[in-house]
Design an enzyme around this catalytic site. Structure first.
Site, PDB file in Angstrom:
ATOM      1  N   GLU A 179       0.744  -1.259  -0.215  1.00  0.00           N
ATOM      2  CA  GLU A 179       0.103   0.072   0.028  1.00  0.00           C
ATOM      3  C   GLU A 179       0.862   1.515  -0.065  1.00  0.00           C
ATOM      4  O   GLU A 179       0.694   2.277  -0.698  1.00  0.00           O
ATOM      5  CB  GLU A 179      -0.956  -0.141   1.176  1.00  0.00           C
ATOM      6  CG  GLU A 179      -1.991  -1.100   1.235  1.00  0.00           C
ATOM      7  CD  GLU A 179      -2.673  -1.471   2.392  1.00  0.00           C
ATOM      8  OE1 GLU A 179      -2.411  -0.693   3.242  1.00  0.00           O
ATOM      9  OE2 GLU A 179      -3.166  -2.502   2.716  1.00  0.00           O
ATOM     10  N   SER A 270       4.813 -20.206  -4.421  1.00  0.00           N
ATOM     11  CA  SER A 270       4.546 -21.632  -4.743  1.00  0.00           C
ATOM     12  C   SER A 270       3.688 -22.116  -5.661  1.00  0.00           C
ATOM     13  O   SER A 270       2.644 -21.449  -6.186  1.00  0.00           O
ATOM     14  CB  SER A 270       4.377 -22.405  -3.488  1.00  0.00           C
ATOM     15  OG  SER A 270       5.077 -21.830  -2.451  1.00  0.00           O
ATOM     16  N   ALA A 338       1.522 -19.923  -0.884  1.00  0.00           N
ATOM     17  CA  ALA A 338       1.645 -18.675  -0.018  1.00  0.00           C
ATOM     18  C   ALA A 338       0.194 -18.122  -0.256  1.00  0.00           C
ATOM     19  O   ALA A 338      -0.586 -18.214  -1.255  1.00  0.00           O
ATOM     20  CB  ALA A 338       2.457 -17.419  -0.830  1.00  0.00           C
ATOM     21  N   ASP A 342      -5.916 -10.538   1.752  1.00  0.00           N
ATOM     22  CA  ASP A 342      -5.385  -9.293   2.456  1.00  0.00           C
ATOM     23  C   ASP A 342      -5.772  -9.008   3.781  1.00  0.00           C
ATOM     24  O   ASP A 342      -6.891  -8.608   4.129  1.00  0.00           O
ATOM     25  CB  ASP A 342      -6.062  -7.909   1.457  1.00  0.00           C
ATOM     26  CG  ASP A 342      -5.486  -6.667   1.814  1.00  0.00           C
ATOM     27  OD1 ASP A 342      -4.588  -6.632   2.663  1.00  0.00           O
ATOM     28  OD2 ASP A 342      -5.817  -5.690   1.136  1.00  0.00           O
ATOM     29  N   ASP A 345      -3.237  -3.896   6.805  1.00  0.00           N
ATOM     30  CA  ASP A 345      -3.404  -2.812   6.164  1.00  0.00           C
ATOM     31  C   ASP A 345      -2.270  -1.796   6.822  1.00  0.00           C
ATOM     32  O   ASP A 345      -2.094  -1.823   8.081  1.00  0.00           O
ATOM     33  CB  ASP A 345      -4.974  -2.035   6.689  1.00  0.00           C
ATOM     34  CG  ASP A 345      -6.040  -2.726   5.613  1.00  0.00           C
ATOM     35  OD1 ASP A 345      -5.513  -2.992   4.483  1.00  0.00           O
ATOM     36  OD2 ASP A 345      -7.043  -2.481   5.936  1.00  0.00           O
ATOM     37  N   ASN A 510      -0.045 -19.163  -7.310  1.00  0.00           N
ATOM     38  CA  ASN A 510      -0.191 -17.979  -6.718  1.00  0.00           C
ATOM     39  C   ASN A 510      -1.083 -16.999  -7.343  1.00  0.00           C
ATOM     40  O   ASN A 510      -1.105 -15.672  -7.424  1.00  0.00           O
ATOM     41  CB  ASN A 510       1.055 -17.174  -6.319  1.00  0.00           C
ATOM     42  CG  ASN A 510       2.146 -17.935  -5.779  1.00  0.00           C
ATOM     43  OD1 ASN A 510       3.009 -18.342  -6.259  1.00  0.00           O
ATOM     44  ND2 ASN A 510       1.657 -18.469  -4.483  1.00  0.00           N
TER      45      ASN A 510
END
Length: 811
Positions: A179, A270, A338, A342, A345, A510
């Site tokens: 971010e 991965s 992985a 999200d 933050d 991914n």
């Protein structure tokens, strides 16, 4: 510790050092009834009746094989590398310490029942037993790297065992956030183009809304994931400016972890693919996993079997953490890639103009909390510094000229040990429901995969996913004044998951986990490397284990850009006569299987097509997107077209050009015409022609002679944070570059069928004796890895006994 630093400075002997370590009260009894049997590749199978004894045997075995690597992994994790390596490692120690809350981890461990604390304490107990044995006979048992570095291993605690997992797995793969970097890019774009045009360009580079053409692991027609995308973009007006060269601990950590510069910041991570009973020739399930941690010597992963105290498992695991992350208990198999959710933050905090260590929250300025740290430095003065925190989390950077600080809020903070224990407990699961019960407890973001001996397959993406305000843009920092706080955590049932999908397979490299599941900078797109796997899975109705394994070879050498650009290039040149040099070059690409190989091992790619692609793409990108971007932003794209380290992902610039070629058909609105009104087909012909001319000038008129040096897999002697875990003379290399897992495992399960085949180069043991003699298992998996072979791992005691090379019992 001060004692250790003083002893090192005075050159006090090993026995005194060990006495100093023992004075901390660390237990060194190994427990009773432990048997360790090693197979022909040195893989230890530990047998014990109690949890503490089982993990004591595990820790002891790890210390036999990887004592120096694990000492440095521990120091990397808790931030004490400078204590033995000197001033050059102070900043690495700061990064480590800034990313953890030590007291929180200790408190979480203290709250565990004794049966679970036995895992950590037993591991440390066995590890320390081996340290004491080494200390008693350093002339024969001390790893050479300690002697070369003139320091000695220290005793471990259960906290140290936990911290290796917290840093190398939880933080490395769950602490990512781009971010702040995105905000820097946005401001750079606006400085060049004005606020409105700059914002439009930003939306075209890092799109906010989902591209419906992006492949998902959960089939789109069965996805129930929430739409986590931003519903409005209003907070930009409330964000302060940002210094372009602002140092940030989180960005530094992400780069060190293998992500590199923006926009490729997250680790490469991965891949995994698996097929269920309907898509295998014999009704079994086949799981194929290639976790991409990077390539290191010793390996990032460690092979082990754990048998007893309710466990009967075998497989590989990173940094010998106290669970098998990639393995099987013969009833189910599991793997991981992985996590895509999200769960973090960044908050932009507004600083008090009169006090940079106070910030505005809920209408008033509050003092930051502070934790004072002191780093001991070998050969230099101690370094004392503060770690600041706000209500959101640790402060990662101060931007005092702009009156701001940035803090990182993690939804999983305080749940690290719970997440690890759940990962330990999946080793006992025997059904999808039991597997999901553990997934519910995992707070970090991770992808988990399941297959069983009934032919079932499943996928779930655990993690505590925040409910964010509707006006929050996921791509940018949140406003820290209290107006943009999380509104809760989504129920686990909304996390991406799939069980026995109709397509008969599940695959991930991914890519996006499910429709609606977005993040701050992944840029999920139809241009995605997972298609190198899924197109092959869709090409056949039924697969054998050998065919599933062979997909690994095909994906490892696949050019990840050609498939997306070639159709447009072919269209652009379809009217040219076949004798035209441009048309001839395009036909060469059309005839190519897309495999960048070096079968004759002469150091250059076998075919001319890799040279064509690596020459053309930089010219194409320079022509199409360079003029629209600030030079610093464009440089980030140009640096990762075909990087020297290999082609781990499609180029991010390929996504931009692909969207621009699609125009109105693109899943991302094209408000800026990257072609500047020029005919797109003419641009493709022109840039490709320039590439062909350059190759003829540099390498001669005959395309058959065009060559490009191969990239290589480099097995580094430093770990992913840049801390030595072996001697500087222990770098290994394999050519050509293979875009595959740090290790690979294939697990086949069925009625009466359980087969585990793994390869984890360089080898099981990193031990080098004081006289320089290397363990016979130091690099005995390199040729196997090079040749896409794997070793059959032993899953029963009878098999272990039939193939064992040694057996030690502790009574």
């Amino acid at each position: 510790m001060k004692t250790t630093k003083a002893l090192l400075a005075l050159g006090v002997g090993l026995s005194v050092l060990l006495t100093a370590c023992s004075a901390t009260g660390t237990q060194v009894s190994p427990g009773t009834g432990i048997t360790v049997k090693r197979d022909g590749y040195g893989i230890p199978h530990v047998y014990a009746d109690t949890t503490r004894a089982l993990y004591s045997g595990y820790g002891y075995s790890v210390a036999e094989d990887r004592l120096f690597q694990m000492e440095m992994a521990k120091r990397s994790s808790i931030g004490t590398a400078a204590e033995v390596l000197g001033p050059d490692y102070v900043e690495i120690d700061k990064t480590a310490r800034n990313s953890i809350d030590p007291q929180s981890i200790k408190d979480q461990l203290a709250r565990l029942p004794q049966t679970e604390r036995d895992i950590f304490e037993g591991y440390a107990e066995g590890f320390n037993k081996r340290i004491d044995e080494v200390g008693a006979d350093p002339a024969h048992l001390m790893p050479k790297q300690f002697l070369d570095g003139d320091f000695r291993p220290e005793h471990w605690t259960g906290y140290d065992v936990a911290m290796v997992w917290v840093q190398t797995m939880a933080n490395r793969f769950s602490q990512s956030s781009s971010e702040l970097a995105n905000l820097q890019v946005l401001k750079s774009l606006q400085a060049k183009n004005g606020d409105e045009k700059g914002r439009q360009l930003f939306d075209q580079l890092i799109w906010a809304e989902e591209d419906p053409g992006a492949p998902t692991t959960v089939p789109r027609d069965e996805s129930t994931s929430p739409d986590d995308g931003p519903h409005a973009m209003s907070q930009e007006a409330g964000l302060s400016d940002v210094t372009q060269a602002l140092p940030d601990a989180n960005l530094t950590r992400m780069k060190n972890a293998g992500g590199g510069e923006w926009p490729h910041m997250k680790p490469e991570a991965s891949n995994l693919w698996m097929v269920g009973a309907d898509k295998t020739a014999d009704g079994t399930s086949i799981l194929m996993n290639g976790p991409q941690f990077g390539w290191f010597n010793p390996s990032y992963v460690y092979g082990v079997g754990l048998h007893g105290a309710g466990l009967d498992v075998a497989g590989n695991t990173p940094y010998a953490v106290p669970t098998v992350l990639f393995g099987t208990n013969k009833t189910i198999s599991w793997g991981a890639t992985a996590g895509p959710l999200d769960v973090n933050d960044v908050y932009q905090e507004v600083l008090d103009p009169s006090n940079e260590h106070a910030y505005r929250y809920d209408g008033e300025y509050r003092p930051m909390e502070v934790r004072n740290e002191t780093i001991e430095v070998r050969g230099g003065p101690d370094v004392a510094y503060p770690v600041y925190s706000t209500v959101h989390g640790r402060v990662t950077s101060f931007d005092t000229p702009n009156g701001s600080a940035y803090s990182l809020k993690e939804s999983w903070a305080g749940y690290e040990i719970q997440s690890l224990v759940a990962w330990i407990d999946i080793m006992k699961a025997t059904s999808w429901d039991e597997f999901l019960e553990q997934a519910k407890k995992v707070a970090i973001t991770i992808n988990w995969y399941y297959a069983d001996n009934q032919g079932n397959i499943g996928y779930v993406s655990p993690g505590r996913l925040p409910v964010r305000p509707a006006d929050q843009d996921l791509r940018l920092p949140a406003i820290g004044d209290g107006s943009m706080e999380w509104e809760g955590i989504r129920p686990f049932e909304e996390n991406p998951q799939s069980y026995n999908p109709e397509q008969g397979y599940l695959a991930n490299w991914n890519n996006q986990s499910a429709a609606g599941a977005l993040a701050d900078g992944y840029n999920w797109s139809p241009v995605d490397r997972v298609r190198a796997i899924t197109t092959r899975l869709e090409a056949k109705d039924k697969f054998t284990p050998g065919e599933i394994w062979d997909i690994n070879r095909q994906a490892s050498f696949a050019d990840l850009n050609v498939d997306y650009l070639l159709p447009y290039l072919a269209q652009a040149t379809e009217q040219l006569p076949g004798s035209d040099p441009v048309a001839a070059g395009v036909n060469m690409l059309r005839d190519w299987d897309g495999q960048a190989t070096d079968d004759n091992a002469d150091g250059v790619y076998d075919d001319p097509q890799p040279a064509i692609m690596r020459t053309w793409l930089p010219i194409l990108f320079d022509t199409v997107i360079r003029d629209d971007l600030p030079e610093d932003v464009y440089a980030s794209y140009a640096a990762k077209v075909y990087p020297a380290a290999g082609t781990a992902r499609p180029a991010e610039a390929t996504k931009l050009v692909y969207n621009a070629l699609r125009g109105d058909e693109s899943g991302v609105p094209q408000t800026t015409d990257f072609f500047n009104g020029a005919d797109r087909m003419s641009v493709l012909r022109s840039t490709f022609g320039q590439a062909m001319d350059r190759l003829r000038t540099e390498q001669g008129p005959d395309p058959a002679g065009w060559k490009m040096p191969v990239a290589a897999n480099r097995f580094d002697y430093k770990n992913y944070l840049g801390v030595p875990q072996a001697g500087s003379d222990e770098v290994l290399s394999l050519s050509p570059y293979m875009n595959r897992g740090t290790q690979n495992d294939r697990i086949v399960l069925g009625d009466g069928i359980a087969d585990l085949c793994t390869v984890g180069p360089p080898g099981q043991s990193g031990f080098i004796a004081p006289d320089g003699t290397r363990s016979r298992h130091y690099s005995d998996q390199m040729d196997m890895y090079r040749n896409f072979q794997c070793k059959t791992d032993n899953l029963t005691e009878q098999s272990v006994d039939a193939n064992k090379s040694s057996e030690v019992t502790q009574n």
